[in-house]
Design an enzyme around this catalytic site. Structure first.
Site, PDB file in Angstrom:
ATOM      1  CG  ASN A   7      -1.888   1.107   1.265  1.00 56.58           C
ATOM      2  OD1 ASN A   7      -1.837   2.013   0.424  1.00 56.58           O
ATOM      3  ND2 ASN A   7      -2.789   1.094   2.230  1.00 56.58           N
ATOM      4  NE  ARG A  91      -6.409   1.459   0.013  1.00 53.92           N
ATOM      5  CZ  ARG A  91      -6.388   2.649   0.567  1.00 53.92           C
ATOM      6  NH1 ARG A  91      -5.270   3.157   1.040  1.00 53.92           N
ATOM      7  NH2 ARG A  91      -7.488   3.356   0.664  1.00 53.92           N
ATOM      8  CG  HIS A 180     -13.967   2.719   3.114  1.00 53.99           C
ATOM      9  ND1 HIS A 180     -14.756   3.608   3.781  1.00 53.99           N
ATOM     10  CD2 HIS A 180     -12.692   3.057   3.387  1.00 53.99           C
ATOM     11  CE1 HIS A 180     -13.993   4.459   4.450  1.00 53.99           C
ATOM     12  NE2 HIS A 180     -12.726   4.145   4.215  1.00 53.99           N
ATOM     13  CB  ILE A 209     -17.243   3.456  11.661  1.00 56.09           C
ATOM     14  CG1 ILE A 209     -18.657   3.068  11.199  1.00 56.09           C
ATOM     15  CG2 ILE A 209     -17.231   4.839  12.283  1.00 56.09           C
ATOM     16  CD1 ILE A 209     -19.310   4.017  10.237  1.00 56.09           C
ATOM     17  CG  ASN A 211      -8.559   8.708  10.684  1.00 55.59           C
ATOM     18  OD1 ASN A 211      -9.281   9.574  11.199  1.00 55.59           O
ATOM     19  ND2 ASN A 211      -7.263   8.788  10.654  1.00 55.59           N
ATOM     20  NE  ARG A 241     -11.273  11.926   4.653  1.00 55.05           N
ATOM     21  CZ  ARG A 241     -11.172  10.660   4.300  1.00 55.05           C
ATOM     22  NH1 ARG A 241     -12.150  10.057   3.663  1.00 55.05           N
ATOM     23  NH2 ARG A 241     -10.079   9.974   4.571  1.00 55.05           N
ATOM     24  CG  MET A 284     -14.913   7.162  18.622  1.00 56.10           C
ATOM     25  SD  MET A 284     -15.985   8.611  18.804  1.00 56.10           S
ATOM     26  CE  MET A 284     -16.916   8.567  17.309  1.00 56.10           C
ATOM     27  CD  GLU A 334     -12.438  -4.226  12.817  1.00 50.03           C
ATOM     28  OE1 GLU A 334     -11.470  -4.644  13.481  1.00 50.03           O
ATOM     29  OE2 GLU A 334     -12.378  -4.051  11.590  1.00 50.03           O
ATOM     30  CG  ASN A 335     -11.267  -1.462  18.152  1.00 48.43           C
ATOM     31  OD1 ASN A 335     -11.051  -2.567  18.629  1.00 48.43           O
ATOM     32  ND2 ASN A 335     -10.658  -1.010  17.092  1.00 48.43           N
ATOM     33  CD  GLU A 385      -9.334  -1.773   3.617  1.00 48.68           C
ATOM     34  OE1 GLU A 385      -9.642  -0.938   2.780  1.00 48.68           O
ATOM     35  OE2 GLU A 385      -8.912  -1.476   4.757  1.00 48.68           O
TER      36      GLU A 385
HETATM   37  P1  AMP Z   1      -8.932   2.864  10.766  1.00 50.13           P
HETATM   38  O1  AMP Z   1      -9.000   4.051   9.847  1.00 50.13           O
HETATM   39  O2  AMP Z   1      -9.876   1.775  10.431  1.00 50.13           O
HETATM   40  O3  AMP Z   1      -7.515   2.374  10.978  1.00 50.13           O
HETATM   41  O4  AMP Z   1      -9.409   3.402  12.195  1.00 50.13           O
HETATM   42  C1  AMP Z   1      -8.617   4.288  12.949  1.00 50.13           C
HETATM   43  C2  AMP Z   1      -9.475   4.942  13.993  1.00 50.13           C
HETATM   44  O5  AMP Z   1     -10.074   3.956  14.841  1.00 50.13           O
HETATM   45  C3  AMP Z   1      -8.668   5.814  14.960  1.00 50.13           C
HETATM   46  O6  AMP Z   1      -8.552   7.115  14.477  1.00 50.13           O
HETATM   47  C4  AMP Z   1      -9.500   5.780  16.222  1.00 50.13           C
HETATM   48  O7  AMP Z   1     -10.346   6.913  16.220  1.00 50.13           O
HETATM   49  C5  AMP Z   1     -10.394   4.571  16.079  1.00 50.13           C
HETATM   50  N1  AMP Z   1     -10.249   3.611  17.179  1.00 50.13           N
HETATM   51  C6  AMP Z   1      -9.299   2.680  17.356  1.00 50.13           C
HETATM   52  N2  AMP Z   1      -9.506   2.005  18.524  1.00 50.13           N
HETATM   53  C7  AMP Z   1     -10.611   2.536  19.090  1.00 50.13           C
HETATM   54  C8  AMP Z   1     -11.357   2.295  20.287  1.00 50.13           C
HETATM   55  N3  AMP Z   1     -10.989   1.368  21.163  1.00 50.13           N
HETATM   56  N4  AMP Z   1     -12.446   3.049  20.525  1.00 50.13           N
HETATM   57  C9  AMP Z   1     -12.828   4.002  19.664  1.00 50.13           C
HETATM   58  N5  AMP Z   1     -12.181   4.265  18.511  1.00 50.13           N
HETATM   59  C10 AMP Z   1     -11.088   3.565  18.230  1.00 50.13           C
END
Ligand code: AMP
Length: 402
Positions: A7, A91, A180, A209, A211, A241, A284, A334-335, A385
């Site tokens: 990537n 990618r 996505h 959901i 960044n 954004r 978040m 997921e989190n 991915e």
């Molecule tokens: P991604 O773009 O899929 O890599 O997601 C990254 C984003 O996931 C980060 O900017 C965090 O805001 C969010 N994130 C990661 N872990 C957690 C968590 N335990 N609770 C809430 N948001 C999370």
């Protein structure tokens, strides 16, 4: 049979090396600050300490060479010989209307990706540098490109056209493409497997959901509508954004503030969303923490963020005339159990029942978080991915795999 997944960004490059017989990740890592002083290569092999090397890496060709040196390193490597890499998968963010599936790289494909530079000026040129760098270092190894937009090429015209003069579509291909897609494709197939039902029979809503964030209506395994548009700015509120807004805000802001068009563009992409409304962070975790400590702006940002997801779920349930499952994926999806709860609490009217205990469980596996009597299933499905890119590469190069 090993596949290297790349990537490439403009100043960074991430990699994962897969053994495609076991689908195991043999090694992964990244090169950061390409073209700047003190570039950093980070390399990981399971159960071994992470290797971090600082050096001068002036371009992507050197970056790939360093990665290959690391993969075949006597102490830190996982390969005896570079020839053990049978294929490379990349990618690529934008495939425009030219690519509705992954393809083997050849002269025409490279030309086509170049023609799409205008549509993704921050991403596609960087991906092309990655492709050329692999070609220089591994001239005999076949390469495959996997596009974020390809999965959404099944959207019907009424989903992807904007209600603006059609000449703009004909002349400049101004339309919704969606992003996505690789994640949506992977996650919808995993969800169908988990539910034990043929994907052709399912109406799914995938909430990716992270960044960046998007919702996609997946009808019978195909993208039917998605919240991101010609660029990844449209749709949900995201980390930095704005998501959907009245386009008249752009000329109005230009008129009222002493800003250039580039500055307004940068404001909407990099200084809006959770970051702007909370005034705290685009992450978040930090917004939720501040909300728990009583910060009103953080609470507002969180509520706006969840509300937009809920609106899209409602819209897509209507668009597909029903929904079998809502799926949460990516970093936040997921989190964050609190975010999932905030989204689902307002959806009881069409039969979503969230099981709070299930929602609180953390696991890297697909799982159900709805109650047993919920009319609509709610799932958390971790995205991957890179694995889908590796699978497509394997299939296209060797005609094998899933
Ligand atoms: P991604 O773009 O899929 O890599 O997601 C990254 C984003 O996931 C980060 O900017 C965090 O805001 C969010 N994130 C990661 N872990 C957690 C968590 N335990 N609770 C809430 N948001 C999370």
């Amino acid at each position: 049979m090993n596949v290297l997944v790349i990537n490439a960004g403009s100043s960074s490059l991430k990699y994962q090396l897969y053994n495609m017989v076991t689908e195991e990740v043999l090694s992964k890592g990244r090169v950061e600050r390409i073209g700047m002083d003190s570039s950093i290569l980070t390399h990981e092999v399971d159960e071994k300490p992470e290797v971090r090397e600082v050096s001068e890496i002036l371009d992507h060709t050197t970056a790939i060479r360093k990665v290959l040196d690391m993969l075949t390193h006597r102490e830190f490597g996982v390969l005896r010989n570079i020839k053990e890499i049978r294929a490379v998968g990349h990618r690529v963010v934008h495939g425009g209307e030219s690519f509705s599936e992954s393809v083997l790289v050849d002269k025409d494909v490279k030309l086509e990706i170049r023609q799409l530079f205008d549509l993704a000026p921050l991403h596609n040129p960087a991906h092309m540098m990655g492709i050329m760098a692999v070609e220089t270092n591994l001239p005999d190894v076949p390469q495959v490109v996997v596009f974020d937009t390809a999965f959404h090429q099944t959207m019907p015209k009424n989903s992807y056209l904007y209600a603006i003069p059609t000449v703009l579509y004909r002349k400049h291909k101004i339309r919704r493409y969606g992003f996505h897609g690789t994640s949506c494709d992977y996650v919808s197939k995993r969800a169908a497997e988990f539910l034990g039902r043929p994907i052709k029979e399912l109406n799914l809503i995938v909430c990716h959901i992270g960044n960046g964030a998007s919702c996609t209506a997946v009808l019978g395994g195909k993208s039917f509508d998605t919240s991101m548009g010609m660029t990844p700015l449209e749709g949900l509120m995201m980390g930095t954004r704005s998501g959907d807004l009245d386009p008249a805000i752009v000329p109005y802001t230009l008129n009222k503030e002493e800003l250039t068009l580039n500055e307004v563009n940068s404001m909407l992409n990099k200084h809006s969303g959770l970051l702007a409304v909370s005034g705290i962070s685009s992450d978040m975790r930090e917004v939720v923490q501040a909300m728990k400590e009583g910060n009103e702006q953080a609470k507002l940002a969180f509520e706006m963020y969840a509300y937009r997801i809920r609106k899209y779920i409602g819209a897509y349930a209507a668009a597909m005339n029903g929904v079998d499952a809502v799926i949460f994926t990516a970093g936040v999806g997921e989190n964050s159990d609190v975010l999932r709860q905030a989204v689902c609490e307002g959806l009881t009217f069409f039969g979503i029942g969230l099981d709070h205990e299930r929602n609180a469980v953390r696991s890297g596996e697909p799982r159900r978080i709805s109650t047993d009597d919920s009319k609509v299933e709610v799932l958390v499905v971790p995205t991957n991915e890179e694995l889908l890119i590796a699978r497509d590469t394997y299939r296209l190069v060797l005609g094998e795999g899933k």
